[in-house]
Design a protein around this motif. Structure first.
Motif, PDB file in Angstrom:
ATOM      1  N   PRO A   1      90.459 -16.560  64.292  1.00  0.00           N
ATOM      2  CA  PRO A   1      89.009 -16.452  64.124  1.00  0.00           C
ATOM      3  C   PRO A   1      88.481 -15.168  64.747  1.00  0.00           C
ATOM      4  O   PRO A   1      89.046 -14.653  65.723  1.00  0.00           O
ATOM      5  CB  PRO A   1      88.488 -17.676  64.882  1.00  0.00           C
ATOM      6  N   ILE A   2      87.403 -14.648  64.159  1.00  0.00           N
ATOM      7  CA  ILE A   2      86.687 -13.539  64.773  1.00  0.00           C
ATOM      8  C   ILE A   2      85.196 -13.870  64.742  1.00  0.00           C
ATOM      9  O   ILE A   2      84.751 -14.743  63.988  1.00  0.00           O
ATOM     10  CB  ILE A   2      86.940 -12.187  64.065  1.00  0.00           C
TER      11      ILE A   2
ATOM     12  N   ASP B   1      83.449 -18.838  58.078  1.00  0.00           N
ATOM     13  CA  ASP B   1      83.826 -20.092  58.724  1.00  0.00           C
ATOM     14  C   ASP B   1      82.656 -20.673  59.523  1.00  0.00           C
ATOM     15  O   ASP B   1      82.848 -21.256  60.583  1.00  0.00           O
ATOM     16  CB  ASP B   1      85.039 -19.855  59.631  1.00  0.00           C
ATOM     17  N   GLY B   2      81.449 -20.456  59.020  1.00  0.00           N
ATOM     18  CA  GLY B   2      80.291 -21.090  59.629  1.00  0.00           C
ATOM     19  C   GLY B   2      79.637 -20.276  60.726  1.00  0.00           C
ATOM     20  O   GLY B   2      79.934 -19.099  60.934  1.00  0.00           O
ATOM     21  N   GLU B   3      78.740 -20.930  61.447  1.00  0.00           N
ATOM     22  CA  GLU B   3      77.999 -20.303  62.543  1.00  0.00           C
ATOM     23  C   GLU B   3      78.720 -20.546  63.863  1.00  0.00           C
ATOM     24  O   GLU B   3      79.437 -21.527  64.037  1.00  0.00           O
ATOM     25  CB  GLU B   3      76.591 -20.888  62.635  1.00  0.00           C
TER      26      GLU B   3
ATOM     27  N   SER C   1      73.658 -15.824  68.780  1.00  0.00           N
ATOM     28  CA  SER C   1      74.130 -16.369  67.512  1.00  0.00           C
ATOM     29  C   SER C   1      75.027 -15.369  66.799  1.00  0.00           C
ATOM     30  O   SER C   1      74.779 -14.159  66.806  1.00  0.00           O
ATOM     31  CB  SER C   1      72.929 -16.720  66.622  1.00  0.00           C
ATOM     32  N   ALA C   2      76.095 -15.872  66.206  1.00  0.00           N
ATOM     33  CA  ALA C   2      77.045 -15.003  65.507  1.00  0.00           C
ATOM     34  C   ALA C   2      77.644 -15.734  64.325  1.00  0.00           C
ATOM     35  O   ALA C   2      77.609 -16.969  64.241  1.00  0.00           O
ATOM     36  CB  ALA C   2      78.154 -14.554  66.461  1.00  0.00           C
ATOM     37  N   GLN C   3      78.190 -14.962  63.406  1.00  0.00           N
ATOM     38  CA  GLN C   3      78.929 -15.516  62.281  1.00  0.00           C
ATOM     39  C   GLN C   3      80.404 -15.599  62.654  1.00  0.00           C
ATOM     40  O   GLN C   3      80.950 -14.692  63.285  1.00  0.00           O
ATOM     41  CB  GLN C   3      78.765 -14.629  61.040  1.00  0.00           C
ATOM     42  N   ARG C   4      81.030 -16.680  62.247  1.00  0.00           N
ATOM     43  CA  ARG C   4      82.458 -16.867  62.500  1.00  0.00           C
ATOM     44  C   ARG C   4      83.217 -16.658  61.191  1.00  0.00           C
ATOM     45  O   ARG C   4      82.789 -17.130  60.122  1.00  0.00           O
ATOM     46  CB  ARG C   4      82.707 -18.278  63.038  1.00  0.00           C
TER      47      ARG C   4
END
Length: 257
Positions: free
Chosen positions: A167-168, A138-140, A152-155
């Motif tokens: 969401p996680i 689901d994007g950045e 910064s993380a991945q969603r």
């Protein structure tokens, strides 16, 4: 001899006694309400980002799961008891609970595993009873730390077996909590996790190692249904006139899922 009234020391005290009685009654009503209906809590960490943010004020309703000693206001700490009118939380519920390592501490996590189920982690993906739980990119996104800095993380959107989505956040690369051998959730317990998967001392971590471990249902306080207010504490690092900018007005009285 003319009759003389004896002076009474009780009369001047009556208004004070009445006021004290009213205050005591109000305190009883508030205590009963907090124990039986709902109680506010504050989020001090980012373990539930992006669903809950540091500085969120939560409202946890207590009646959906019944009552135990955990249901008393947070300041009252008693040994664990069984639940009255008890109900097991549903998968996907966000719950507040008393931590087994110190029952004066109140934690918040999401229920992902129910009694009797086998829970496993493989490469950062949750498995339940031998089946992977669906993860959809689901994007950045970014994880916010208590000092206002971000990582910064991945969603992802995780879909639990009962169809509930949430969401996680996941950091890039292999992380310490990405893998866990299969464990069976004991009777009367839950498996809970934080939505910020790489910064959550949840059921993947034993109590004696600082985690939630298997959560006794009796220690659940209530279900988080709403954010009633939110203020970013990181603004206190700046001058006082900038502190009002920390109010997250869009989160006031917002539903939690």
């Amino acid at each position: 001899m003319p009759h003389q009234d004896r002076p009474s020391s009780s009369r001047p005290l009556r208004p004070w006694l009445r006021s004290l009685g009213e205050i005591a009654a109000a305190l009883v009503v508030i205590t009963v309400g907090k124990a039986a209906i709902a109680e506010p809590y504050y989020v001090p960490s980012g373990s539930m980002e992006p669903t809950l943010l540091i500085g969120d004020g939560l409202l946890a309703t207590k009646y959906p799961y019944g009552y135990s000693s955990a249901s008393l206001p947070a300041s009252l700490v008693l040994p664990r008891t069984e639940r009255l009118f008890g109900a097991v939380p549903e998968r996907g519920d966000i719950v507040v609970f008393r931590w087994s390592g110190d029952r004066s501490q109140v934690w918040v996590k999401r229920v992902v595993g129910l009694p009797g189920e086998r829970i496993e982690m493989r490469a950062g993906q949750l498995w339940i009873d031998g089946r992977p739980v669906r993860l959809q990119p689901d994007g950045e996104s970014a994880i916010e730390n208590g000092d206002g800095s971000t990582i910064s993380a991945q969603r992802y959107v995780e879909t639990l077996p009962n169809g509930r989505e949430h969401p996680i956040l996941k950091l890039a690369g292999r992380q310490p909590l990405d893998d866990m051998p299969a464990v069976t959730v004991p009777p009367g317990h839950l498996f809970v996790m934080g939505d910020n998967r790489d910064d959550s001392a949840d059921s993947r971590v034993a109590v004696d190692q600082g985690g939630a471990g298997a959560l006794p249902v009796a220690d659940v306080i209530g279900r988080v249904d709403a954010v009633v207010g939110s203020w970013n504490p990181a603004v206190t690092r700046g001058p006082a006139w900038e502190w009002p900018a920390g109010l997250r007005l869009s989160r006031f009285f917002s539903a939690v899922r």
